[in-house]
Design a protein around this motif. Structure first.
Motif, mmCIF file in Angstrom:
data_model
loop_
_atom_site.group_PDB
_atom_site.id
_atom_site.type_symbol
_atom_site.label_atom_id
_atom_site.label_comp_id
_atom_site.label_asym_id
_atom_site.label_seq_id
_atom_site.Cartn_x
_atom_site.Cartn_y
_atom_site.Cartn_z
ATOM 1 N N GLY A 1 25.748 21.331 17.512
ATOM 2 C CA GLY A 1 25.537 20.194 18.391
ATOM 3 C C GLY A 1 24.451 20.374 19.424
ATOM 4 O O GLY A 1 24.213 19.466 20.224
ATOM 5 N N SER A 2 23.773 21.533 19.442
ATOM 6 C CA SER A 2 22.751 21.753 20.467
ATOM 7 C C SER A 2 21.520 20.897 20.190
ATOM 8 O O SER A 2 21.236 20.516 19.054
ATOM 9 C CB SER A 2 22.348 23.235 20.516
ATOM 10 N N ALA A 3 20.783 20.597 21.247
ATOM 11 C CA ALA A 3 19.595 19.759 21.132
ATOM 12 C C ALA A 3 18.415 20.564 20.610
ATOM 13 O O ALA A 3 18.399 21.799 20.683
ATOM 14 C CB ALA A 3 19.261 19.145 22.485
ATOM 15 N N ILE A 4 17.425 19.855 20.093
ATOM 16 C CA ILE A 4 16.188 20.463 19.614
ATOM 17 C C ILE A 4 15.124 20.285 20.684
ATOM 18 O O ILE A 4 14.823 19.161 21.090
ATOM 19 C CB ILE A 4 15.724 19.803 18.302
ATOM 20 N N ASP A 5 14.551 21.385 21.172
ATOM 21 C CA ASP A 5 13.503 21.327 22.187
ATOM 22 C C ASP A 5 12.150 21.179 21.492
ATOM 23 O O ASP A 5 11.795 21.990 20.623
ATOM 24 C CB ASP A 5 13.511 22.590 23.046
ATOM 25 N N LYS B 1 20.265 15.651 18.982
ATOM 26 C CA LYS B 1 19.406 15.105 20.026
ATOM 27 C C LYS B 1 18.123 15.924 20.087
ATOM 28 O O LYS B 1 18.140 17.139 19.883
ATOM 29 C CB LYS B 1 20.133 15.136 21.370
ATOM 30 N N ILE B 2 17.012 15.246 20.378
ATOM 31 C CA ILE B 2 15.721 15.914 20.534
ATOM 32 C C ILE B 2 15.278 15.773 21.981
ATOM 33 O O ILE B 2 15.231 14.667 22.518
ATOM 34 C CB ILE B 2 14.671 15.314 19.591
ATOM 35 N N ASN B 3 14.969 16.895 22.619
ATOM 36 C CA ASN B 3 14.486 16.895 23.996
ATOM 37 C C ASN B 3 12.978 17.140 24.003
ATOM 38 O O ASN B 3 12.522 18.281 23.863
ATOM 39 C CB ASN B 3 15.173 17.998 24.808
ATOM 40 N N GLY C 1 9.931 6.692 18.809
ATOM 41 C CA GLY C 1 9.539 7.255 17.532
ATOM 42 C C GLY C 1 10.430 8.374 17.055
ATOM 43 O O GLY C 1 10.587 8.589 15.848
ATOM 44 N N LEU C 2 11.034 9.102 17.994
ATOM 45 C CA LEU C 2 11.882 10.235 17.632
ATOM 46 C C LEU C 2 13.295 9.811 17.240
ATOM 47 O O LEU C 2 14.046 10.622 16.682
ATOM 48 C CB LEU C 2 11.961 11.233 18.793
ATOM 49 N N ALA C 3 13.654 8.577 17.528
ATOM 50 C CA ALA C 3 15.022 8.122 17.235
ATOM 51 C C ALA C 3 15.393 8.292 15.756
ATOM 52 O O ALA C 3 16.493 8.766 15.449
ATOM 53 C CB ALA C 3 15.197 6.670 17.675
ATOM 54 N N PRO C 4 14.514 7.926 14.799
ATOM 55 C CA PRO C 4 14.884 8.137 13.389
ATOM 56 C C PRO C 4 15.115 9.604 13.048
ATOM 57 O O PRO C 4 15.984 9.919 12.231
ATOM 58 C CB PRO C 4 13.675 7.572 12.627
ATOM 59 N N ALA C 5 14.332 10.500 13.657
ATOM 60 C CA ALA C 5 14.520 11.935 13.405
ATOM 61 C C ALA C 5 15.870 12.398 13.930
ATOM 62 O O ALA C 5 16.541 13.227 13.298
ATOM 63 C CB ALA C 5 13.395 12.731 14.051
ATOM 64 N N GLU C 6 16.274 11.882 15.080
ATOM 65 C CA GLU C 6 17.584 12.243 15.623
ATOM 66 C C GLU C 6 18.702 11.788 14.700
ATOM 67 O O GLU C 6 19.694 12.510 14.496
ATOM 68 C CB GLU C 6 17.765 11.635 17.015
ATOM 69 N N ARG C 7 18.550 10.608 14.110
ATOM 70 C CA ARG C 7 19.575 10.115 13.187
ATOM 71 C C ARG C 7 19.601 10.951 11.912
ATOM 72 O O ARG C 7 20.680 11.279 11.394
ATOM 73 C CB ARG C 7 19.323 8.642 12.858
ATOM 74 N N THR C 8 18.424 11.315 11.417
ATOM 75 C CA THR C 8 18.359 12.099 10.191
ATOM 76 C C THR C 8 18.924 13.498 10.394
ATOM 77 O O THR C 8 19.710 13.995 9.568
ATOM 78 C CB THR C 8 16.904 12.210 9.693
ATOM 79 N N LEU C 9 18.527 14.135 11.493
ATOM 80 C CA LEU C 9 18.957 15.506 11.763
ATOM 81 C C LEU C 9 20.333 15.570 12.415
ATOM 82 O O LEU C 9 20.931 16.648 12.500
ATOM 83 C CB LEU C 9 17.936 16.199 12.670
#
Length: 226
Positions: A136-140, A167-169, A156-164
């Motif tokens: 569950g940790s975020a991606i920096d 959360k992306i920081n 733009g990063l929202a689709p990547a967050e859904r795929t992975l």
């Protein structure tokens, strides 16, 4: 060197074609889950839910990967959980291939493609780059660009967050701000630069080139070293 963005896009496309030639869609989904969220461990029902695979398909592919030594498993309570086998002789190569194609780097590369003309550099840092991230940790994600809008980046990063399913920081710097922080020796930035990285846009040579006071460099241009 002009055209660096196009080169990277084509290079990423070639990696995806290689992955598609080597792995079936079901295998890609399974490897993409286990080798991206490498320290979590998943039981069969979680794997089915997160990949969309049916029971028979998931069990068949898990059995194949387990028998080949690419993944390992452990019974915890009444369920068996599966992880990548880091002791496998081909783990580094397979992990790298997954990351470049349908793993973190591949997903982020495709997600950031509309912004490539505005970005000099993008790489994953922190625990994820070290292979030490927790469930569950975020991606920096650190990015250096020109005229890149933070709101557009988040959208733009929202689709990547859904795929992975993580959360992306993002930490977005303009080139001028990036160089100023380097000159001032900002502890956070220096610490990030000294640690392992998973490059999405650019590489080590471009990372070093960005520190040079060359105001004429355009986004995604790589200065010649010859």
């Amino acid at each position: 060197m002009a055209g660096h963005a196009n080169y990277q896009f084509i290079h990423a496309k070639i990696w995806r074609m290689i992955a598609q030639a080597l792995f079936t869609p079901a295998q890609q989904k399974l490897l993409g889950l286990l080798f991206v969220r490498v320290n979590e461990g998943f039981h069969l029902n979680e794997i089915m839910r997160l990949t969309g695979l049916g029971s028979a398909s998931a069990q068949r592919e898990l059995r194949r990967l387990h028998e080949s030594g690419l993944i390992t498993s452990e019974r915890i309570g009444n369920v068996r959980r599966f992880w990548p086998n880091k002791e496998s002789l081909v783990y580094p190569e397979l992990s790298g291939l997954v990351q470049k194609t349908f793993g973190i780097v591949g997903v982020l590369s495709m997600t950031l493609s509309p912004l490539r003309a505005q970005l000099h550099l993008a790489f994953v840092s922190g625990a994820t780059a070290k292979g030490q991230d927790m469930p569950g940790s975020a991606i920096d994600l650190l990015l250096v660009g020109e005229e890149a809008n933070y709101g557009d980046l988040l959208t733009g990063l929202a689709p990547a967050e859904r795929t992975l399913r993580r959360k992306i920081n993002p930490n977005l710097y303009t080139l001028a701000d990036y160089r100023r922080r380097l000159r001032e020796g900002q502890p956070f930035l220096l610490q990030v630069l000294q640690q392992p990285k998973l490059f999405v846009i650019g590489d080590e040579s471009q990372l070093h080139a960005l520190a040079l006071p060359d105001s004429s460099m355009q986004a995604n241009d790589t200065p010649s070293v010859f």
